[in-house]
Design a protein around this motif. Structure first.
Motif, PDB file in Angstrom:
ATOM      1  N   ALA A 172       6.556  18.079  32.720  1.00  0.00           N
ATOM      2  CA  ALA A 172       6.460  16.745  32.122  1.00  0.00           C
ATOM      3  C   ALA A 172       7.454  16.661  30.979  1.00  0.00           C
ATOM      4  O   ALA A 172       7.602  17.620  30.204  1.00  0.00           O
ATOM      5  CB  ALA A 172       5.051  16.483  31.610  1.00  0.00           C
ATOM      6  N   ILE A 173       8.138  15.541  30.888  1.00  0.00           N
ATOM      7  CA  ILE A 173       9.084  15.305  29.794  1.00  0.00           C
ATOM      8  C   ILE A 173       8.682  14.024  29.087  1.00  0.00           C
ATOM      9  O   ILE A 173       8.525  12.985  29.726  1.00  0.00           O
ATOM     10  CB  ILE A 173      10.529  15.195  30.307  1.00  0.00           C
ATOM     11  CG1 ILE A 173      10.971  16.505  30.982  1.00  0.00           C
ATOM     12  CG2 ILE A 173      11.488  14.836  29.172  1.00  0.00           C
ATOM     13  CD1 ILE A 173      12.344  16.445  31.621  1.00  0.00           C
ATOM     14  N   ALA A 174       8.485  14.102  27.783  1.00  0.00           N
ATOM     15  CA  ALA A 174       8.199  12.912  26.982  1.00  0.00           C
ATOM     16  C   ALA A 174       9.518  12.379  26.445  1.00  0.00           C
ATOM     17  O   ALA A 174      10.206  13.066  25.695  1.00  0.00           O
ATOM     18  CB  ALA A 174       7.260  13.254  25.832  1.00  0.00           C
ATOM     19  N   GLY A 175       9.887  11.164  26.856  1.00  0.00           N
ATOM     20  CA  GLY A 175      11.098  10.544  26.349  1.00  0.00           C
ATOM     21  C   GLY A 175      12.213  10.469  27.373  1.00  0.00           C
ATOM     22  O   GLY A 175      12.599  11.482  27.954  1.00  0.00           O
ATOM     23  N   ALA A 176      12.726   9.256  27.579  1.00  0.00           N
ATOM     24  CA  ALA A 176      13.835   9.041  28.510  1.00  0.00           C
ATOM     25  C   ALA A 176      15.117   8.746  27.744  1.00  0.00           C
ATOM     26  O   ALA A 176      15.901   7.872  28.123  1.00  0.00           O
ATOM     27  CB  ALA A 176      13.519   7.897  29.476  1.00  0.00           C
ATOM     28  N   GLY A 177      15.321   9.487  26.653  1.00  0.00           N
ATOM     29  CA  GLY A 177      16.573   9.408  25.918  1.00  0.00           C
ATOM     30  C   GLY A 177      17.575  10.407  26.469  1.00  0.00           C
ATOM     31  O   GLY A 177      17.398  10.964  27.557  1.00  0.00           O
ATOM     32  N   ILE A 178      18.612  10.663  25.714  1.00  0.00           N
ATOM     33  CA  ILE A 178      19.697  11.515  26.202  1.00  0.00           C
ATOM     34  C   ILE A 178      19.198  12.925  26.495  1.00  0.00           C
ATOM     35  O   ILE A 178      19.466  13.484  27.562  1.00  0.00           O
ATOM     36  CB  ILE A 178      20.846  11.537  25.168  1.00  0.00           C
ATOM     37  CG1 ILE A 178      21.510  10.162  25.095  1.00  0.00           C
ATOM     38  CG2 ILE A 178      21.883  12.589  25.538  1.00  0.00           C
ATOM     39  CD1 ILE A 178      22.559  10.042  23.998  1.00  0.00           C
ATOM     40  N   SER A 179      18.456  13.530  25.571  1.00  0.00           N
ATOM     41  CA  SER A 179      17.999  14.907  25.769  1.00  0.00           C
ATOM     42  C   SER A 179      16.997  15.005  26.909  1.00  0.00           C
ATOM     43  O   SER A 179      17.067  15.920  27.736  1.00  0.00           O
ATOM     44  CB  SER A 179      17.367  15.445  24.476  1.00  0.00           C
ATOM     45  OG  SER A 179      18.274  15.412  23.412  1.00  0.00           O
ATOM     46  N   GLY A 180      16.048  14.083  26.944  1.00  0.00           N
ATOM     47  CA  GLY A 180      15.036  14.122  27.989  1.00  0.00           C
ATOM     48  C   GLY A 180      15.613  13.945  29.375  1.00  0.00           C
ATOM     49  O   GLY A 180      15.244  14.666  30.317  1.00  0.00           O
ATOM     50  N   LEU A 181      16.525  13.003  29.537  1.00  0.00           N
ATOM     51  CA  LEU A 181      17.116  12.778  30.854  1.00  0.00           C
ATOM     52  C   LEU A 181      18.041  13.925  31.248  1.00  0.00           C
ATOM     53  O   LEU A 181      18.132  14.273  32.429  1.00  0.00           O
ATOM     54  CB  LEU A 181      17.873  11.446  30.867  1.00  0.00           C
ATOM     55  CG  LEU A 181      16.980  10.198  30.797  1.00  0.00           C
ATOM     56  CD1 LEU A 181      17.830   8.938  30.696  1.00  0.00           C
ATOM     57  CD2 LEU A 181      16.059  10.118  32.015  1.00  0.00           C
ATOM     58  N   ALA A 182      18.729  14.519  30.266  1.00  0.00           N
ATOM     59  CA  ALA A 182      19.564  15.684  30.580  1.00  0.00           C
ATOM     60  C   ALA A 182      18.712  16.811  31.136  1.00  0.00           C
ATOM     61  O   ALA A 182      19.062  17.461  32.137  1.00  0.00           O
ATOM     62  CB  ALA A 182      20.320  16.144  29.336  1.00  0.00           C
ATOM     63  N   ALA A 183      17.571  17.076  30.492  1.00  0.00           N
ATOM     64  CA  ALA A 183      16.670  18.118  30.990  1.00  0.00           C
ATOM     65  C   ALA A 183      16.128  17.756  32.359  1.00  0.00           C
ATOM     66  O   ALA A 183      16.007  18.609  33.252  1.00  0.00           O
ATOM     67  CB  ALA A 183      15.517  18.314  30.002  1.00  0.00           C
ATOM     68  N   ALA A 184      15.810  16.478  32.561  1.00  0.00           N
ATOM     69  CA  ALA A 184      15.281  16.033  33.853  1.00  0.00           C
ATOM     70  C   ALA A 184      16.291  16.240  34.976  1.00  0.00           C
ATOM     71  O   ALA A 184      15.937  16.676  36.077  1.00  0.00           O
ATOM     72  CB  ALA A 184      14.878  14.560  33.767  1.00  0.00           C
ATOM     73  N   LEU A 225      21.868  17.510  23.614  1.00  0.00           N
ATOM     74  CA  LEU A 225      22.289  17.870  24.975  1.00  0.00           C
ATOM     75  C   LEU A 225      22.317  19.382  25.155  1.00  0.00           C
ATOM     76  O   LEU A 225      21.912  19.905  26.201  1.00  0.00           O
ATOM     77  CB  LEU A 225      23.666  17.272  25.261  1.00  0.00           C
ATOM     78  CG  LEU A 225      23.695  15.766  25.530  1.00  0.00           C
ATOM     79  CD1 LEU A 225      25.105  15.221  25.395  1.00  0.00           C
ATOM     80  CD2 LEU A 225      23.142  15.454  26.930  1.00  0.00           C
ATOM     81  N   GLU A 226      22.788  20.084  24.139  1.00  0.00           N
ATOM     82  CA  GLU A 226      22.801  21.545  24.231  1.00  0.00           C
ATOM     83  C   GLU A 226      21.385  22.116  24.278  1.00  0.00           C
ATOM     84  O   GLU A 226      21.130  23.083  25.003  1.00  0.00           O
ATOM     85  CB  GLU A 226      23.578  22.136  23.053  1.00  0.00           C
ATOM     86  CG  GLU A 226      25.077  21.908  23.140  1.00  0.00           C
ATOM     87  CD  GLU A 226      25.852  22.586  22.018  1.00  0.00           C
ATOM     88  OE1 GLU A 226      27.094  22.545  22.060  1.00  0.00           O
ATOM     89  OE2 GLU A 226      25.225  23.164  21.110  1.00  0.00           O
ATOM     90  N   ASP A 227      20.464  21.532  23.509  1.00  0.00           N
ATOM     91  CA  ASP A 227      19.061  21.956  23.606  1.00  0.00           C
ATOM     92  C   ASP A 227      18.595  21.894  25.056  1.00  0.00           C
ATOM     93  O   ASP A 227      17.983  22.833  25.579  1.00  0.00           O
ATOM     94  CB  ASP A 227      18.150  21.038  22.785  1.00  0.00           C
ATOM     95  CG  ASP A 227      18.302  21.193  21.288  1.00  0.00           C
ATOM     96  OD1 ASP A 227      18.931  22.169  20.840  1.00  0.00           O
ATOM     97  OD2 ASP A 227      17.774  20.329  20.560  1.00  0.00           O
ATOM     98  N   ALA A 228      18.839  20.732  25.687  1.00  0.00           N
ATOM     99  CA  ALA A 228      18.382  20.519  27.058  1.00  0.00           C
ATOM    100  C   ALA A 228      19.040  21.492  28.024  1.00  0.00           C
ATOM    101  O   ALA A 228      18.384  22.061  28.909  1.00  0.00           O
ATOM    102  CB  ALA A 228      18.666  19.074  27.483  1.00  0.00           C
ATOM    103  N   LEU A 229      20.339  21.704  27.850  1.00  0.00           N
ATOM    104  CA  LEU A 229      21.063  22.571  28.770  1.00  0.00           C
ATOM    105  C   LEU A 229      20.606  24.022  28.651  1.00  0.00           C
ATOM    106  O   LEU A 229      20.355  24.694  29.662  1.00  0.00           O
ATOM    107  CB  LEU A 229      22.567  22.478  28.518  1.00  0.00           C
ATOM    108  CG  LEU A 229      23.444  23.281  29.488  1.00  0.00           C
ATOM    109  CD1 LEU A 229      23.383  22.681  30.880  1.00  0.00           C
ATOM    110  CD2 LEU A 229      24.886  23.348  28.998  1.00  0.00           C
TER     111      LEU A 229
END
Length: 378
Positions: free
Chosen positions: A8-20, A308-312
């Motif tokens: 589950a990902i909370a948030g459809a911002g840049i970081s959340g969508l990158a992780a998705a 973005l780096e967090d997500a990656l």
């Protein structure tokens, strides 16, 4: 075999969508819960450094992002006053490496649409009007997520990418919160004069910083950084008036910007904030990333890149490991916390030098040093 199968990902911002995007491409079932009712069409521009562009390439969206944005090299410094002469042309460090431009401006809603399309194409499901309101750890292997006050199921992992005022951050017991830095910023999305081919900044005059960044062949976003004030009840007409008045000391392309403002360009205002959550960013199988974990003034334009780096890094570890264990979390924090801390501290220091009027500060040296660090992959 990935370390997780259902996220589950909370948030459809840049970081959340990158992780998705990354997780869905790896075959993980991904549910994104976004409190807003739909993808916002409002916004101004965003400046993306090379290390952010490198992440887009890893996600498979770089070609689309490049086509929708305005790549550039270098930074111009102009003086306030008559003619707005260029007083310095500074090279940029290519923080993404030689295969990417040093920086790029982009219309923020265009970037959001590209990332959303990529996430959904990879198989992620986005639930709009859905706020994560509860997090319950039943055992070491799962986390139960509540959405809008109702159970939404058990997941192997919850990623809190729900922004500056993150709900997940508080729900998992982290009390660190963003604090104002003393600066506020007016932003407006306007037309681009042909002479503007890269970011340009004006130091001095009635505000701390005046500037603009090209975002497309015909567009750019302009901004004025002032002493933080209570501007949040200002209506659209007064917002335009204030931005017009505060920009009068700046000429050159600001003449075109003022015409757009007078014709009704939309203006928004926010305060700069800073915070950094100490490790760990996770509590069991719930973790925060992006603006939920750290924020800073955009004085070196690294905010989006760090999220973005967090997500990656997180999704890379989840994809290559077989289990989600303490070793994975230790590796994640070792790779992310020092880097985010360096950016936050440098960004805050640059802003404080402006507030203090410190003319002896080595701003250029600090910016170059951080850029050199960011040039190393996360």
């Amino acid at each position: 075999m990935t370390a997780v199968q259902k996220v589950a990902i909370a948030g459809a911002g840049i970081s959340g969508l990158a992780a998705a995007i990354r997780l869905a491409k790896a075959g993980v079932r991904v549910d994104v819960f976004e409190s807003k009712p739909e993808l916002s069409a409002l916004g101004s521009g965003i400046t993306l450094q090379g290390n952010a562009l490198r992440v887009f390439d890893a996600l498979g969206v770089w070609d689309e992002v490049r086509s929708a944005g305005y790549p550039f090299e270098g930074l111009n410094l102009r003086a306030p006053g008559p003619g707005a002469p260029i007083v310095a042309q500074l090279p940029d460090v290519k923080t993404g490496g030689p295969d990417y431009p040093a920086g790029m401006g982009m219309y923020r809603p265009d970037l959001a649409r590209i990332l959303l399309r990529a996430a959904e194409s990879a198989g992620a499901v986005v639930h709009w009007g859905s706020e994560v309101t509860g997090v319950v750890t039943r055992d070491e292997d799962a986390v139960e997520v509540q959405v809008n006050g109702e159970p939404a199921g058990e997941f192997d992992l919850l990623i809190g990418a729900d922004g500056l005022n993150s709900s997940v951050r508080g729900l998992i017991g982290i009390d660190t919160a963003p604090q104002p830095t003393g600066m506020g910023i007016w932003r407006s999305f306007v037309s681009r004069p042909a002479e503007v081919e890269r970011s340009e900044l004006y130091y001095g005059g009635p505000v701390y910083i005046a500037g603009y960044t090209p975002t497309g062949e015909d567009t750019m976003y302009a901004f004025l950084v002032e002493k933080a004030q209570d501007r949040f009840g200002v209506d659209d007409e007064d917002a335009v008036r204030i931005m017009l008045e505060e920009s009068l000391a700046y000429q050159g392309p600001w003449e075109s910007i003022r015409r757009d403002l007078a014709d009704g360009a939309h203006v928004n205002y926010t305060w700069f904030t800073q915070h950094l959550v100490d490790a760990p960013w996770n509590r069991g199988r719930a973790v925060i990333i992006g603006d939920a974990a750290h924020s800073c003034p955009p004085t070196i334009a690294q905010g989006a890149a760090q999220g973005l780096e967090d997500a990656l890094v997180l999704t890379e570890l989840l994809e290559e490991r077989a289990v989600l264990d303490q070793r994975l979390w230790d590796d994640f924090h070792a790779r992310r916390l020092p880097r985010a801390q360096a950016v936050v501290e440098a960004s805050v220091q640059l802003g404080q030098w402006q507030i203090d009027g410190d003319r002896e500060a080595d701003a250029g040296g600090l910016i170059f040093g951080i850029a050199q660090k960011m040039a190393e992959p996360a």
